[in-house]
Design a protein around this motif. Sequence first.
Motif, PDB file in Angstrom:
ATOM      1  N   TYR A 121      39.395  22.698  69.306  1.00 53.16           N
ATOM      2  CA  TYR A 121      39.409  21.944  70.560  1.00 53.16           C
ATOM      3  C   TYR A 121      39.668  22.891  71.720  1.00 53.16           C
ATOM      4  O   TYR A 121      40.530  23.758  71.660  1.00 53.16           O
ATOM      5  N   ARG A 122      38.915  22.710  72.790  1.00 51.67           N
ATOM      6  CA  ARG A 122      39.079  23.541  73.966  1.00 51.67           C
ATOM      7  C   ARG A 122      39.410  22.648  75.163  1.00 51.67           C
ATOM      8  O   ARG A 122      38.575  21.859  75.606  1.00 51.67           O
ATOM      9  N   TYR A 123      40.608  22.764  75.625  1.00 48.45           N
ATOM     10  CA  TYR A 123      41.144  21.900  76.658  1.00 48.45           C
ATOM     11  C   TYR A 123      40.250  21.807  77.876  1.00 48.45           C
ATOM     12  O   TYR A 123      40.076  20.756  78.472  1.00 48.45           O
ATOM     13  N   ALA A 124      39.666  22.938  78.267  1.00 49.91           N
ATOM     14  CA  ALA A 124      38.947  22.962  79.532  1.00 49.91           C
ATOM     15  C   ALA A 124      37.659  22.157  79.505  1.00 49.91           C
ATOM     16  O   ALA A 124      37.190  21.725  80.547  1.00 49.91           O
ATOM     17  N   ARG A 125      37.076  21.953  78.334  1.00 48.24           N
ATOM     18  CA  ARG A 125      35.773  21.311  78.295  1.00 48.24           C
ATOM     19  C   ARG A 125      35.764  19.998  77.538  1.00 48.24           C
ATOM     20  O   ARG A 125      34.878  19.194  77.739  1.00 48.24           O
ATOM     21  N   GLU A 126      36.752  19.805  76.671  1.00 48.20           N
ATOM     22  CA  GLU A 126      36.652  18.665  75.772  1.00 48.20           C
ATOM     23  C   GLU A 126      37.732  17.626  76.024  1.00 48.20           C
ATOM     24  O   GLU A 126      38.808  17.930  76.509  1.00 48.20           O
ATOM     25  N   CYS A 127      37.403  16.410  75.679  1.00 47.39           N
ATOM     26  CA  CYS A 127      38.316  15.291  75.863  1.00 47.39           C
ATOM     27  C   CYS A 127      38.707  14.749  74.500  1.00 47.39           C
ATOM     28  O   CYS A 127      38.080  15.054  73.486  1.00 47.39           O
ATOM     29  N   MET A 128      39.759  13.948  74.479  1.00 52.65           N
ATOM     30  CA  MET A 128      40.181  13.305  73.240  1.00 52.65           C
ATOM     31  C   MET A 128      40.534  11.853  73.524  1.00 52.65           C
ATOM     32  O   MET A 128      40.867  11.504  74.664  1.00 52.65           O
ATOM     33  N   ALA A 129      40.452  11.043  72.510  1.00 58.63           N
ATOM     34  CA  ALA A 129      40.697   9.619  72.699  1.00 58.63           C
ATOM     35  C   ALA A 129      41.213   8.993  71.413  1.00 58.63           C
ATOM     36  O   ALA A 129      41.057   9.542  70.332  1.00 58.63           O
ATOM     37  N   TRP A 130      41.835   7.827  71.568  1.00 59.82           N
ATOM     38  CA  TRP A 130      42.293   7.029  70.441  1.00 59.82           C
ATOM     39  C   TRP A 130      41.569   5.696  70.426  1.00 59.82           C
ATOM     40  O   TRP A 130      41.358   5.081  71.483  1.00 59.82           O
ATOM     41  N   PHE A 131      41.224   5.257  69.217  1.00 59.44           N
ATOM     42  CA  PHE A 131      40.579   3.969  68.995  1.00 59.44           C
ATOM     43  C   PHE A 131      41.343   3.220  67.919  1.00 59.44           C
ATOM     44  O   PHE A 131      42.060   3.818  67.119  1.00 59.44           O
ATOM     45  N   ARG A 132      41.178   1.909  67.891  1.00 62.30           N
ATOM     46  CA  ARG A 132      41.830   1.077  66.885  1.00 62.30           C
ATOM     47  C   ARG A 132      40.810   0.131  66.275  1.00 62.30           C
ATOM     48  O   ARG A 132      39.972  -0.441  66.973  1.00 62.30           O
ATOM     49  N   GLN A 133      40.907  -0.022  64.962  1.00 65.59           N
ATOM     50  CA  GLN A 133      40.073  -1.009  64.270  1.00 65.59           C
ATOM     51  C   GLN A 133      40.958  -1.929  63.466  1.00 65.59           C
ATOM     52  O   GLN A 133      41.596  -1.514  62.490  1.00 65.59           O
ATOM     53  N   ALA A 134      41.016  -3.179  63.900  1.00 65.85           N
ATOM     54  CA  ALA A 134      41.801  -4.182  63.200  1.00 65.85           C
ATOM     55  C   ALA A 134      40.984  -4.749  62.040  1.00 65.85           C
ATOM     56  O   ALA A 134      39.751  -4.692  62.067  1.00 65.85           O
ATOM     57  N   PRO A 135      41.623  -5.310  61.036  1.00 59.20           N
ATOM     58  CA  PRO A 135      40.887  -5.873  59.896  1.00 59.20           C
ATOM     59  C   PRO A 135      39.856  -6.901  60.342  1.00 59.20           C
ATOM     60  O   PRO A 135      40.175  -7.817  61.099  1.00 59.20           O
ATOM     61  N   GLY A 136      38.624  -6.718  59.894  1.00 58.37           N
ATOM     62  CA  GLY A 136      37.567  -7.661  60.203  1.00 58.37           C
ATOM     63  C   GLY A 136      37.018  -7.577  61.616  1.00 58.37           C
ATOM     64  O   GLY A 136      36.198  -8.412  62.005  1.00 58.37           O
ATOM     65  N   GLU A 137      37.458  -6.581  62.369  1.00 58.77           N
ATOM     66  CA  GLU A 137      37.011  -6.455  63.749  1.00 58.77           C
ATOM     67  C   GLU A 137      36.321  -5.108  63.981  1.00 58.77           C
ATOM     68  O   GLU A 137      36.437  -4.186  63.189  1.00 58.77           O
ATOM     69  N   GLU A 138      35.622  -5.025  65.084  1.00 64.65           N
ATOM     70  CA  GLU A 138      34.984  -3.769  65.451  1.00 64.65           C
ATOM     71  C   GLU A 138      36.018  -2.798  66.016  1.00 64.65           C
ATOM     72  O   GLU A 138      37.074  -3.207  66.530  1.00 64.65           O
ATOM     73  N   ARG A 139      35.703  -1.549  65.926  1.00 65.21           N
ATOM     74  CA  ARG A 139      36.572  -0.516  66.489  1.00 65.21           C
ATOM     75  C   ARG A 139      36.544  -0.625  68.014  1.00 65.21           C
ATOM     76  O   ARG A 139      35.479  -0.808  68.613  1.00 65.21           O
ATOM     77  N   MET A 140      37.721  -0.495  68.631  1.00 69.41           N
ATOM     78  CA  MET A 140      37.811  -0.600  70.077  1.00 69.41           C
ATOM     79  C   MET A 140      38.611   0.562  70.653  1.00 69.41           C
ATOM     80  O   MET A 140      39.475   1.122  69.977  1.00 69.41           O
ATOM     81  N   GLY A 141      38.304   0.912  71.889  1.00 64.59           N
ATOM     82  CA  GLY A 141      39.009   1.999  72.539  1.00 64.59           C
ATOM     83  C   GLY A 141      40.428   1.613  72.913  1.00 64.59           C
ATOM     84  O   GLY A 141      40.717   0.446  73.179  1.00 64.59           O
ATOM     85  N   VAL A 142      41.315   2.617  72.917  1.00 66.77           N
ATOM     86  CA  VAL A 142      42.711   2.407  73.289  1.00 66.77           C
ATOM     87  C   VAL A 142      43.074   3.264  74.503  1.00 66.77           C
ATOM     88  O   VAL A 142      43.569   2.745  75.505  1.00 66.77           O
TER      89      VAL A 142
END
Length: 128
Positions: free
Chosen positions: A27-48
């Motif tokens: 990972y290179r801080y200057a160019r790249e981003c990071m994120a967290w997502f959550r997927q609940a049972p029976g549901e689609e993955r969603m951004g956090v």
Amino acid sequence: QIHPMESGGGSVQAGGSLKLSCKASEYRYARECMAWFRQAPGEERMGVASIYGGDTYYVASVKGRFTIFHDYADDADDTVYLQMKDLKPEDTGVYFCAAGMDYSCLRAVRGAGTLEWWGQGTQVTVSA
């Protein structure tokens, strides 16, 4: 290639706290981003939440309770954390860390587009 790897999941009661970690090799801080997502049972993955440089973004349901950050004190800018407080049963799910370029993480968390590199996920269970 970036290989995110999550840790820190577990089971807590409502109102409790957990801190998730995601270490992303290459990972290179200057160019790249990071994120967290959550997927609940029976549901689609969603951004956090997302982070790119000093810019952070949170979805409404977690704003004020979750914090996404790098810990520069450890000189570990290849690691992103998600501090979760006042957890609710609806926060339950598998939490995935992902990485991308520039502001792609923000767009993906907001539901526009996807990201290139994903971790395997870590389970968070919040009981009432």
